[in-house]
Design a protein around this motif. Structure first.
Motif, PDB file in Angstrom:
ATOM      1  N   GLU A 207      -7.905  12.182   7.681  1.00  0.00           N
ATOM      2  CA  GLU A 207      -7.678  12.145   6.213  1.00  0.00           C
ATOM      3  C   GLU A 207      -7.415  10.528   6.379  1.00  0.00           C
ATOM      4  O   GLU A 207      -6.893   9.892   5.230  1.00  0.00           O
ATOM      5  N   ASN A 208      -7.206   9.697   7.707  1.00  0.00           N
ATOM      6  CA  ASN A 208      -7.322   8.039   7.290  1.00  0.00           C
ATOM      7  C   ASN A 208      -8.023   7.544   6.867  1.00  0.00           C
ATOM      8  O   ASN A 208      -9.053   7.571   7.601  1.00  0.00           O
ATOM      9  N   GLY A 209      -7.701   6.442   5.916  1.00  0.00           N
ATOM     10  CA  GLY A 209      -8.974   5.648   5.711  1.00  0.00           C
ATOM     11  C   GLY A 209      -8.158   5.265   4.332  1.00  0.00           C
ATOM     12  O   GLY A 209      -7.702   5.148   3.610  1.00  0.00           O
ATOM     13  N   LEU A 210      -9.624   3.977   4.279  1.00  0.00           N
ATOM     14  CA  LEU A 210      -9.387   3.993   2.967  1.00  0.00           C
ATOM     15  C   LEU A 210      -9.543   4.646   1.925  1.00  0.00           C
ATOM     16  O   LEU A 210     -10.907   5.572   2.118  1.00  0.00           O
ATOM     17  N   PHE A 211      -9.221   4.877   1.072  1.00  0.00           N
ATOM     18  CA  PHE A 211     -10.056   6.130  -0.613  1.00  0.00           C
ATOM     19  C   PHE A 211      -9.426   5.033  -1.942  1.00  0.00           C
ATOM     20  O   PHE A 211      -8.553   3.853  -2.043  1.00  0.00           O
ATOM     21  N   ASN A 212     -10.135   4.942  -3.186  1.00  0.00           N
ATOM     22  CA  ASN A 212      -9.823   5.161  -4.254  1.00  0.00           C
ATOM     23  C   ASN A 212      -9.141   6.135  -5.376  1.00  0.00           C
ATOM     24  O   ASN A 212      -9.050   7.149  -4.014  1.00  0.00           O
ATOM     25  N   TYR A 213      -8.547   5.093  -5.666  1.00  0.00           N
ATOM     26  CA  TYR A 213      -7.358   6.034  -6.259  1.00  0.00           C
ATOM     27  C   TYR A 213      -6.529   5.414  -7.236  1.00  0.00           C
ATOM     28  O   TYR A 213      -6.877   4.708  -8.001  1.00  0.00           O
ATOM     29  N   ASP A 214      -6.129   5.961  -8.370  1.00  0.00           N
ATOM     30  CA  ASP A 214      -5.899   6.253  -9.981  1.00  0.00           C
ATOM     31  C   ASP A 214      -4.600   4.737  -9.802  1.00  0.00           C
ATOM     32  O   ASP A 214      -3.772   4.816  -9.325  1.00  0.00           O
ATOM     33  N   CYS A 215      -5.183   3.778 -10.287  1.00  0.00           N
ATOM     34  CA  CYS A 215      -4.501   2.161 -10.981  1.00  0.00           C
ATOM     35  C   CYS A 215      -3.191   2.197 -11.073  1.00  0.00           C
ATOM     36  O   CYS A 215      -2.306   1.219 -10.725  1.00  0.00           O
ATOM     37  N   SER A 216      -2.790   3.831 -12.076  1.00  0.00           N
ATOM     38  CA  SER A 216      -1.613   3.574 -12.502  1.00  0.00           C
ATOM     39  C   SER A 216      -0.702   4.742 -11.733  1.00  0.00           C
ATOM     40  O   SER A 216       0.625   4.551 -12.141  1.00  0.00           O
ATOM     41  N   LEU A 217      -1.257   5.137 -10.363  1.00  0.00           N
ATOM     42  CA  LEU A 217       0.610   5.938  -9.875  1.00  0.00           C
ATOM     43  C   LEU A 217       1.158   4.541  -8.557  1.00  0.00           C
ATOM     44  O   LEU A 217       0.463   3.901  -8.682  1.00  0.00           O
ATOM     45  N   LYS A 218       2.323   4.794  -8.532  1.00  0.00           N
ATOM     46  CA  LYS A 218       2.837   4.205  -8.201  1.00  0.00           C
ATOM     47  C   LYS A 218       2.820   4.456  -5.947  1.00  0.00           C
ATOM     48  O   LYS A 218       3.438   5.719  -5.357  1.00  0.00           O
ATOM     49  N   THR A 219       2.982   2.985  -5.110  1.00  0.00           N
ATOM     50  CA  THR A 219       3.411   3.541  -4.337  1.00  0.00           C
ATOM     51  C   THR A 219       3.683   2.284  -3.770  1.00  0.00           C
ATOM     52  O   THR A 219       3.821   1.820  -4.200  1.00  0.00           O
ATOM     53  N   ASN A 220       3.531   2.427  -1.845  1.00  0.00           N
ATOM     54  CA  ASN A 220       3.819   1.221  -1.203  1.00  0.00           C
ATOM     55  C   ASN A 220       2.446   0.098  -1.050  1.00  0.00           C
ATOM     56  O   ASN A 220       1.428   0.611  -1.597  1.00  0.00           O
ATOM     57  N   TYR A 221       3.100  -0.960  -0.412  1.00  0.00           N
ATOM     58  CA  TYR A 221       2.235  -1.873  -0.493  1.00  0.00           C
ATOM     59  C   TYR A 221       2.742  -3.259   0.588  1.00  0.00           C
ATOM     60  O   TYR A 221       3.996  -3.593   0.973  1.00  0.00           O
ATOM     61  N   VAL A 222       1.078  -3.647   0.909  1.00  0.00           N
ATOM     62  CA  VAL A 222       1.571  -4.658   2.057  1.00  0.00           C
ATOM     63  C   VAL A 222       1.438  -5.849   1.202  1.00  0.00           C
ATOM     64  O   VAL A 222       0.426  -6.122   1.358  1.00  0.00           O
ATOM     65  N   CYS A 223       2.195  -7.587   1.284  1.00  0.00           N
ATOM     66  CA  CYS A 223       2.230  -8.636   1.173  1.00  0.00           C
ATOM     67  C   CYS A 223       1.941  -9.625   2.115  1.00  0.00           C
ATOM     68  O   CYS A 223       2.200  -9.445   2.888  1.00  0.00           O
ATOM     69  N   TYR A 224       0.693 -10.379   1.921  1.00  0.00           N
ATOM     70  CA  TYR A 224       0.834 -11.633   3.382  1.00  0.00           C
ATOM     71  C   TYR A 224       0.131 -12.818   2.885  1.00  0.00           C
ATOM     72  O   TYR A 224      -0.002 -12.885   1.618  1.00  0.00           O
ATOM     73  N   VAL A 225       0.931 -13.889   3.914  1.00  0.00           N
ATOM     74  CA  VAL A 225      -0.042 -15.309   3.424  1.00  0.00           C
ATOM     75  C   VAL A 225      -0.234 -15.565   4.513  1.00  0.00           C
ATOM     76  O   VAL A 225       0.462 -15.384   5.287  1.00  0.00           O
ATOM     77  N   ILE A 226      -0.884 -16.775   4.494  1.00  0.00           N
ATOM     78  CA  ILE A 226      -1.444 -17.261   5.987  1.00  0.00           C
ATOM     79  C   ILE A 226      -0.828 -18.823   5.348  1.00  0.00           C
ATOM     80  O   ILE A 226      -1.054 -19.917   4.362  1.00  0.00           O
ATOM     81  N   ASN A 227      -0.171 -19.303   6.737  1.00  0.00           N
ATOM     82  CA  ASN A 227       0.677 -20.396   6.346  1.00  0.00           C
ATOM     83  C   ASN A 227      -0.755 -21.443   7.310  1.00  0.00           C
ATOM     84  O   ASN A 227      -1.700 -21.453   7.647  1.00  0.00           O
ATOM     85  N   ASN A 228      -0.679 -22.930   6.246  1.00  0.00           N
ATOM     86  CA  ASN A 228      -1.589 -23.513   6.552  1.00  0.00           C
ATOM     87  C   ASN A 228      -1.168 -24.484   7.123  1.00  0.00           C
ATOM     88  O   ASN A 228      -0.149 -25.223   6.690  1.00  0.00           O
TER      89      ASN A 228
END
Length: 228
Positions: A207-228
């Motif tokens: 039950e863990n892993g990638l899955f496609n989801y309805d784009c309009s639903l609300k959930t959490n997320y993680v953002c990242y930036v790579i320092n150059n």
């Protein structure tokens, strides 16, 4: 003389055929493809950098250059306003990981997919994508630091009708079965939505892993930036 002439003609034809076959068997020349983000409209900014793809860069990776990825634009005025706010209230926590080359933050609120793309932009960053084992490790470490190992999180991927496949954006790398993160059982599923998310922390590993989801639903997320 006629026999000799025919023999010479046959030899010349044979040599030409051998040369043609040799050219067909020569290694394919590698080419590079650069994907440039669309120029932001006046009053907006876009932190997504051009992506250069060596084709074939990796025998295990395939790309869909025809895929249409969402724009990562955000309002310059909002960016300045949020920057001033962060100086007074440094939220959310921003982590430096992998020898400080990658900075991440986990969302405080839940948003739909397209709002998350803009929200990451406001923090000069991009929505997380598992384009390498290192990026998956960075995501997992962020969850550990936040002690939020269980949940659903948006990722920077979507279904591309142009290639009939799910791709990471903006790299447009096709997400196959051999990536750093596997698909959940029963996915991808054409009836479940076009945007990509990841399920974590379930007792049943299937039950863990990638899955496609309805784009309009609300959930959490993680953002990242790579320092150059």
């Amino acid at each position: 003389m006629a026999t000799t002439s025919r023999r010479d003609n046959l030899l010349r034809l044979t040599k030409k055929l051998e040369a043609l076959i040799s050219n067909l068997q020569s290694p394919e020349v590698k080419t590079t493809v650069q994907i440039k983000p669309k120029t932001a409209a006046p009053g907006f900014v876009n932190f997504v950098k051009p992506v250069t793809i060596l084709n074939p860069a990796d025998p295990n990776k395939k790309y869909c250059t025809e895929a249409v990825c969402p724009e990562s634009d955000c309002k310059l005025a909002d960016l300045v306003k949020l920057g001033n706010l962060r100086k007074a209230v440094p939220l959310p926590k921003i982590y430096s990981l992998r020898n400080s080359t990658v900075k991440t933050y986990l969302s405080l609120y839940r948003y739909d997919f397209h709002t998350t793309v803009r929200d990451c932009c406001l923090y000069n960053s991009s929505l997380m994508a598992f384009t390498s084992p290192e990026m998956l490790e960075t995501f997992q470490n962020t969850l550990k630091l936040e002690k939020r190992l269980k949940g659903i999180f948006w990722l920077r991927g979507l279904y591309s009708k142009e290639c009939n496949a799910h791709v990471w954006c903006p790299e447009k790398e096709i997400i196959g079965e051999n990536g750093p993160m596997k698909w959940r059982r029963g996915f991808p599923n054409q009836n479940s939505g076009d945007c990509l998310a990841v399920q974590t922390g379930q007792q049943n590993e299937e039950e863990n892993g990638l899955f496609n989801y309805d784009c309009s639903l609300k959930t959490n997320y993680v953002c990242y930036v790579i320092n150059n």
